[in-house]
Motif scaffolding. Structure first.
Motif, PDB file in Angstrom:
ATOM      1  N   TYR A 138       0.759  -1.309   0.078  1.00 37.80           N
ATOM      2  CA  TYR A 138       0.047  -0.026  -0.030  1.00 37.80           C
ATOM      3  C   TYR A 138       0.856   1.101   0.070  1.00 37.80           C
ATOM      4  O   TYR A 138       0.728   2.145  -0.723  1.00 37.80           O
ATOM      5  CB  TYR A 138      -1.030  -0.092   1.265  1.00 37.80           C
ATOM      6  CG  TYR A 138      -1.851   0.996   1.251  1.00 37.80           C
ATOM      7  CD1 TYR A 138      -3.021   1.062   0.564  1.00 37.80           C
ATOM      8  CD2 TYR A 138      -1.511   2.236   1.971  1.00 37.80           C
ATOM      9  CE1 TYR A 138      -3.852   2.019   0.451  1.00 37.80           C
ATOM     10  CE2 TYR A 138      -2.295   3.546   2.119  1.00 37.80           C
ATOM     11  CZ  TYR A 138      -3.468   3.459   1.459  1.00 37.80           C
ATOM     12  OH  TYR A 138      -4.385   4.628   1.361  1.00 37.80           O
ATOM     13  N   TYR A 141       2.445   1.657  -3.501  1.00 35.93           N
ATOM     14  CA  TYR A 141       1.422   2.075  -4.747  1.00 35.93           C
ATOM     15  C   TYR A 141       0.595   3.202  -4.378  1.00 35.93           C
ATOM     16  O   TYR A 141      -0.204   3.524  -5.187  1.00 35.93           O
ATOM     17  CB  TYR A 141       0.759   0.529  -5.086  1.00 35.93           C
ATOM     18  CG  TYR A 141       1.548  -0.347  -6.071  1.00 35.93           C
ATOM     19  CD1 TYR A 141       2.018   0.113  -7.121  1.00 35.93           C
ATOM     20  CD2 TYR A 141       1.942  -1.541  -5.149  1.00 35.93           C
ATOM     21  CE1 TYR A 141       2.907  -0.941  -7.653  1.00 35.93           C
ATOM     22  CE2 TYR A 141       2.698  -2.380  -5.876  1.00 35.93           C
ATOM     23  CZ  TYR A 141       3.094  -2.058  -7.374  1.00 35.93           C
ATOM     24  OH  TYR A 141       4.146  -3.036  -7.881  1.00 35.93           O
ATOM     25  N   SER A 142       0.656   3.862  -3.269  1.00 34.29           N
ATOM     26  CA  SER A 142       0.021   4.880  -2.825  1.00 34.29           C
ATOM     27  C   SER A 142       1.184   5.993  -2.814  1.00 34.29           C
ATOM     28  O   SER A 142       0.692   7.415  -2.607  1.00 34.29           O
ATOM     29  CB  SER A 142      -0.734   4.981  -1.542  1.00 34.29           C
ATOM     30  OG  SER A 142       0.017   4.794  -0.503  1.00 34.29           O
ATOM     31  N   VAL A 156      -4.797   7.440  -5.707  1.00 34.38           N
ATOM     32  CA  VAL A 156      -5.792   7.760  -4.795  1.00 34.38           C
ATOM     33  C   VAL A 156      -5.224   7.920  -3.269  1.00 34.38           C
ATOM     34  O   VAL A 156      -4.379   7.041  -3.085  1.00 34.38           O
ATOM     35  CB  VAL A 156      -7.039   6.734  -4.826  1.00 34.38           C
ATOM     36  CG1 VAL A 156      -7.855   6.897  -3.949  1.00 34.38           C
ATOM     37  CG2 VAL A 156      -7.440   6.693  -6.132  1.00 34.38           C
ATOM     38  N   HIS A 158      -3.223  10.441  -2.406  1.00 31.48           N
ATOM     39  CA  HIS A 158      -2.233  11.265  -2.511  1.00 31.48           C
ATOM     40  C   HIS A 158      -2.474  12.457  -2.905  1.00 31.48           C
ATOM     41  O   HIS A 158      -3.314  12.556  -4.073  1.00 31.48           O
ATOM     42  CB  HIS A 158      -1.189  10.553  -3.373  1.00 31.48           C
ATOM     43  CG  HIS A 158      -0.118  11.578  -3.769  1.00 31.48           C
ATOM     44  ND1 HIS A 158       0.700  12.169  -2.836  1.00 31.48           N
ATOM     45  CD2 HIS A 158       0.465  12.070  -4.905  1.00 31.48           C
ATOM     46  CE1 HIS A 158       1.677  12.873  -3.406  1.00 31.48           C
ATOM     47  NE2 HIS A 158       1.446  12.918  -4.689  1.00 31.48           N
TER      48      HIS A 158
ATOM     49  N   TYR B 213      -6.625  14.666  -3.454  1.00 29.83           N
ATOM     50  CA  TYR B 213      -6.422  13.485  -2.950  1.00 29.83           C
ATOM     51  C   TYR B 213      -7.327  12.189  -3.578  1.00 29.83           C
ATOM     52  O   TYR B 213      -6.947  11.101  -3.443  1.00 29.83           O
ATOM     53  CB  TYR B 213      -7.109  13.593  -1.354  1.00 29.83           C
ATOM     54  CG  TYR B 213      -6.386  14.140  -0.409  1.00 29.83           C
ATOM     55  CD1 TYR B 213      -5.293  13.205   0.212  1.00 29.83           C
ATOM     56  CD2 TYR B 213      -6.416  15.210   0.063  1.00 29.83           C
ATOM     57  CE1 TYR B 213      -4.448  13.728   1.255  1.00 29.83           C
ATOM     58  CE2 TYR B 213      -5.613  15.866   0.978  1.00 29.83           C
ATOM     59  CZ  TYR B 213      -4.756  15.008   1.679  1.00 29.83           C
ATOM     60  OH  TYR B 213      -3.846  15.564   2.770  1.00 29.83           O
ATOM     61  N   GLY B 214      -8.234  12.648  -4.328  1.00 31.94           N
ATOM     62  CA  GLY B 214      -8.844  11.545  -5.131  1.00 31.94           C
ATOM     63  C   GLY B 214     -10.183  10.784  -4.220  1.00 31.94           C
ATOM     64  O   GLY B 214     -10.477   9.848  -4.914  1.00 31.94           O
ATOM     65  N   ASN B 335      -8.669   7.576 -12.293  1.00 35.84           N
ATOM     66  CA  ASN B 335      -8.285   7.498 -10.865  1.00 35.84           C
ATOM     67  C   ASN B 335      -6.977   8.365 -10.577  1.00 35.84           C
ATOM     68  O   ASN B 335      -6.327   7.967  -9.704  1.00 35.84           O
ATOM     69  CB  ASN B 335      -7.620   5.937 -10.412  1.00 35.84           C
ATOM     70  CG  ASN B 335      -9.137   4.894 -10.468  1.00 35.84           C
ATOM     71  OD1 ASN B 335     -10.117   5.125  -9.605  1.00 35.84           O
ATOM     72  ND2 ASN B 335      -8.897   3.869 -11.170  1.00 35.84           N
ATOM     73  N   LEU B 375      -3.699  -4.672  -3.301  1.00 37.55           N
ATOM     74  CA  LEU B 375      -4.230  -5.324  -1.871  1.00 37.55           C
ATOM     75  C   LEU B 375      -5.353  -6.403  -2.022  1.00 37.55           C
ATOM     76  O   LEU B 375      -5.819  -6.886  -0.992  1.00 37.55           O
ATOM     77  CB  LEU B 375      -4.537  -3.980  -1.081  1.00 37.55           C
ATOM     78  CG  LEU B 375      -3.394  -3.643  -0.053  1.00 37.55           C
ATOM     79  CD1 LEU B 375      -2.319  -3.222  -0.875  1.00 37.55           C
ATOM     80  CD2 LEU B 375      -3.915  -2.259   0.804  1.00 37.55           C
TER      81      LEU B 375
END
Lengths: 172, 565
Positions: A138, A141-142, A156, A158, B213-214, B335, B375
């Motif tokens: 996580y 990839y974030s 998403v 960030h 932030y999305g 996204n 994840l």
């Protein structure tokens, strides 16, 4: 693709951890033991792509933020790393951190981390998947660097501004 | 903060002009305006007061798979129990937030004025009923509402009702993805335009500009997206008192049965209190308002308060959505932001009664994110369970084969994410429903909530008008995709019948006390000092997001109520 402390701070932000205090502490580490850092870096070298470098700096900053942030238990991490290390010694006779990434991959799979449902309150393999494997994935990839590996420079979670969504793909 | 719950004074105030139930946008705006006018206001809110600083943590809950959607804003549990008895399961607690700010804490932030036709469905099409007010009545309040919420937009929508002034902020620019669909729409003579947003494109009234932030839905950590806690804070600075975790149980009235005297509420310490006031406003949304009226039944109001018409709880409406989702042969840049920047209202005001209104939205959040792909990998056991649920899916069987060795990580995972991320698209349409008497909110007396009160039952059923509109809307969406300058690798339709949280219609407005609950000033026909301010008063709901209309109605009701005090 090099991971940086900034990536780790941004990943912490995406995890809901205000990282301002961490940034101030960057030159003043000491809360996280070398064993925990070494062990977590050793896991990161397995679960991160081989093209990513700078894992140690990223992991150090990330662990500092976890300590500073939301009461996330470093003791939990240390305990899980101990379990992994015991399994490594049992099956190979060597410490987890002394193994090649390929052998470490085998140990993590033997312990069940690749087949366990991630659950922060679950069994040991479930917690390894949640706290180590998934948290590191996580974090990667974030972060913008992790996102860029797959063509998403503002992942998403960030706060990367409002330009990326307007821009076309790199190959156009 | 559990200790804080015990030290906050939640006892009633004395000599109160207006008691407002609910701290969402309607209640917050009314509290602010009435308090600014010098009136003594108390707001009772069933949910918590959330720390702004907790939003980053809440965002994490929204992204990590270990959390449920309800965890983000602490919804669910005995306080929020409900039943769903219609042919469509209605997941009520996923469609609302209880707390200071109400459902605007998790809303998407799109705002639109209802076009003229939405007020005139009977006159124009012979469908449903007309509103007793029209667009002209609401237009000045729409303008005020846009300033209060802070709306970014540009006047480029030829299908929108007339405007009197520019939007308070510049519009968000269109996305790269929009440009792909814009070309297809041009071939089909479908006009596209921008999307007004209650979201800051620049700093506005002490709130941040959007920083990307999305995660607009369900939480905006920067505060750039409007949420009604903004007006709660303003109201408090004007002297209003806002009590959180004050769950109103029933309203009491005087011997005549014509005047409400008190709102009875429960607090976390187990105490029961009575808040008296000269005027009462229910601003608790399209489910809890009818429920509270029904719970307030008395000898002089045996079917529930303000229910002499028998329509309280009836004519429940939601907004079904349809989606056309798929993958192209190229990157679509999804996204990267949490909002949408292009719509088409070309099919909103039809010539004939059917198919009805629909509004096209071009999505920017299609497909899984890289973190989700990393994840949410499925374990072998989970994969087998999926297969048992859907045994004919070839894709599921091949997914299982891949899962046998466990999840992927390292270079294999990266390759997998690169393969799966980046080419998705989605086009959606919000679909008009008509008010139908069998769609309704009632009390389920077989089950009680945390306070021992009967829970709400939502009966939500398919609407033939909407079904015909859905067919037409899919035709249009398919034609757009067929005209893309790209190969479509896959596409599939989905229908979200249970909607997106736009509950309305359950205490509708009208001039005839025999078939409506409130008059055009939103005062109940039956009680002289009880106002209902909510989408629950909508007569029809159109196919637009309702919040700007809720805000406009609240500002109008505040003007009216101030003139009575």
């Amino acid at each position: 693709m090099e991971l940086t402390r900034r990536d780790a701070l941004l990943a912490l932000s995406a995890m809901g951890i205000a990282a301002g205090g961490v940034a101030q502490q960057l030159g003043d580490r000491g809360t996280v033991s070398a064993e925990v850092t070494d062990g977590t870096v050793a896991v990161a070298e397995v679960v991160f792509p081989s093209s990513v470098s700078g894992n140690r700096e990223f992991v150090e900053t990330y662990l500092d933020g976890r300590t500073e942030g939301d009461g996330y238990s470093l003791e939990e991490i240390a305990s899980l790393l101990d379990t992994i290390d015991r399994e490594a010694k049992r099956s190979t006779g060597r410490s987890f951190t002394d193994l090649t990434p390929s052998k470490r991959d085998d140990v993590l799979r033997e312990i069940g981390a690749a087949k366990a449902y991630p659950d922060p309150d679950g069994t040991v393999p479930q917690r390894i998947r949640y706290y180590l494997v998934n948290d590191l994935l996580y974090a990667l990839y974030s972060s913008p660097t992790g996102g860029e590996l797959v063509g998403n420079e503002n992942p998403v979670g960030h706060p990367g501004g409002r330009e990326a969504y307007q821009e076309g793909p790199d190959d156009e | 903060m559990s200790d804080a719950a015990n030290v906050v004074d939640r006892t009633p105030s004395e000599r109160v002009d207006v008691c407002i139930v609910g701290a969402g946008p309607a209640g917050a705006l009314m509290a602010d305006k009435l308090a600014a006018g010098g009136h003594d206001v108390v707001v009772l809110e069933a949910g918590k007061r959330f720390d702004f600083e907790s939003r980053l943590r809440r965002m994490k809950r929204s992204i990590r798979p270990a959390y449920d959607d309800l965890d983000v804003w602490d919804m669910g549990g005995p306080r929020d129990d409900f039943n769903s008895s219609g042919e469509i399961f209605y997941p009520l607690n996923h469609k609302r937030v209880k707390g200071i700010g109400g459902s605007t804490l998790h809303w998407g932030g799109r705002v639109a004025r209802l076009p003229e036709k939405d007020f005139e469905m009977q006159s124009r099409y012979g469908l449903a009923s007309d509103w007793p007010i029209n667009y002209d009545d609401l237009q000045p309040y729409y303008a005020r509402a846009e300033r209060e919420l802070g709306v970014a937009g540009v006047d480029d929508n030829p299908f929108a009702p007339p405007r009197e002034q520019p939007f308070p902020m510049e519009a968000f620019p269109r996305s790269y993805s929009d440009s792909l669909f814009e070309q297809a729409c041009e071939k089909l003579d479908i006009t596209t335009h921008s999307v007004p947003q209650a979201r800051n494109s620049e700093p506005y009234q002490d709130r941040s500009a959007c920083v990307g932030y999305g995660t607009c839905q369900p939480v905006c950590p920067s505060g750039a997206k409007y949420s009604a806690d903004v007006h709660v804070r303003k109201a408090e600075s004007e002297g209003a008192r806002v009590i959180d975790q004050a769950a109103v149980q029933r309203l009491e009235h005087d011997d005549s049965g014509e005047t409400v005297t008190a709102a009875v509420y429960r607090t976390p310490d187990g105490e029961t209190h009575r808040q008296t006031a000269r005027q009462f406003v229910l601003a608790a949304g399209g489910i809890e308002i009818p429920r509270l009226l029904l719970l307030s039944e008395s000898p002089s109001h045996p079917d529930g308060l303000a229910n002499s018409s028998g329509t309280v709880g009836k004519f429940f409406m939601e907004s079904p959505y349809i989606h056309l989702i798929g993958q192209l042969d190229r990157r679509t840049r999804q996204n990267l932001i949490g909002l949408g920047t292009m719509e088409s209202h070309q099919f909103y005001t039809p010539e004939e009664a059917e198919p009805g209104s629909f509004k096209i939205e071009f999505g920017l959040g299609a497909g899984p994110t890289p973190a989700q792909l990393a994840l949410e990998q499925r374990t072998p056991l989970e994969g087998m369970l999926d297969t048992m649920r859907n045994p004919t899916s070839v894709g599921q069987w091949s997914e299982n084969a891949r899962n046998l060795g466990g999840i992927e990580w390292g270079d294999d995972l990266l390759a997998n994410i690169r393969e799966q991320y980046g080419n998705y698209f989605s086009i959606s349409a919000e679909i008009e429903v008509l008010p139908r008497v069998e769609n309704r909110v009632t009390l389920d007396r077989s089950t009680t909530d945390a306070y021992g009160k009967p829970i709400p039952d939502v009966s939500w059923n398919r609407d033939p008008h909407a079904e015909r509109t859905i067919e037409r809307a899919f035709e249009v969406l398919e034609s757009i995709v067929d005209n893309l300058d790209a190969d479509v690798r896959e596409k599939h339709r989905s229908v979200l019948w249970n909607g997106v949280g736009h509950h309305s219609g359950t205490t509708r407005m009208g001039t005839d006390p025999g078939n409506s609950v409130v008059d055009p000033q939103l005062r109940t026909h039956d009680l002289t000092n009880l106002y209902l301010v909510s989408s629950s008063v909508f007569v029809t709901s159109g196919a637009m997001q309702p919040t700007l209309t809720i805000a406009a109605l609240a500002l109008r009701a505040a003007d009216h109520l101030a003139s009575k005090l």
